[in-house]
Scaffold this active site. Sequence first.
Site, short mmCIF file in Angstrom:
data_model
loop_
_atom_site.label_atom_id
_atom_site.label_comp_id
_atom_site.label_asym_id
_atom_site.label_seq_id
_atom_site.Cartn_x
_atom_site.Cartn_y
_atom_site.Cartn_z
N LYS A 1 49.90 -26.79 3.45
CA LYS A 1 50.25 -28.28 3.56
C LYS A 1 51.72 -28.51 3.94
CE LYS A 1 46.21 -29.57 0.50
NZ LYS A 1 45.98 -29.53 -0.98
N GLN B 1 48.10 -30.88 -6.64
CA GLN B 1 47.50 -29.91 -6.56
C GLN B 1 46.61 -29.64 -7.55
OE1 GLN B 1 46.92 -28.39 -3.23
NE2 GLN B 1 45.07 -27.64 -4.31
N ASP C 1 45.25 -38.22 -0.83
CA ASP C 1 44.18 -37.58 -1.25
C ASP C 1 42.87 -38.10 -0.75
OD1 ASP C 1 44.32 -34.73 -1.23
OD2 ASP C 1 45.14 -34.59 -3.13
#
Length: 286
Positions: A53, A97, A120
């Site tokens: 990412k 995460q 997200d």
Amino acid sequence: MTAQLIDGLALSKQLRTEAATRAAALTAKGKQPGLAVVLVGDNPASQVYVRNKVKACEEAGIHSRLEKYDAAMTEAELLARVDALNNDPTIHGILVQLPLPKHIDDHKVIESISPAKDVDGFHVASAGALVVGEPGFKACTPYGCMKMLESIGMKDLKGKHAVVIGRSNIVGKPMALMLLAANATVTVCHSGTADLGAMTRQADVIVAAVGKRNVLTAGMVKPGAVVIDVGMNRNDEGKLCGDVDFDGVKEVAGWITPVPGGVGPMTIAMLLVNTLESAERAAKST
């Protein structure tokens, strides 16, 4: 019949190039997009995802801030970091995460992220916006799946029957809502579905997202159907594979996504797209 491949690598590359152009335009105005990635603990898979990412951000001209913390970090400490990032004007997207260490409540942390920076698409506010059709951030994996369908000329799914296998908050449920928004007739199947094959054999589009090998086999697919495989598993030889029996299903389906090289690269591409969307909204409001 052998199915045509939907190449997620090629499509994601195209989207990332477009993202870089948008990022450059914002940066030229002194508004460089910024993404904060927070990693707690040393989960090996998470470290790989985070590295990918951060690299994708750098390549697209998005400022990325990687914050790594020891697994002993307390929930209160993590919530305080998220609050600081919520109030940082140089950060437009916050990604914590998952999974987090067991002593930290994932849901509480996700809900502490400002919906305006929830790139997200996991926040309850983002999910609610998707339900009612309001602007918000779409969960990256199903959003990527929709882009794959668009790439083969299936932007409007009016008259099409779509079957989603899986009901997770991250993929299955938002996937069903996005397909519904594209005018598909949607069926959601899961572990409580009595005869999965009876459902999938009616489908024009099948999205498999349960994390279980060979959940969809050739005899369960209507000839010419589009099959999107979200699964990430390992076969007996240790090689990466999806939820779909690829070798069997590709002889029946019209289109199919490979694993690897299908949905995976699209998830990161859509994270960049969401971060840019957030930065562009912030630029307009200042």
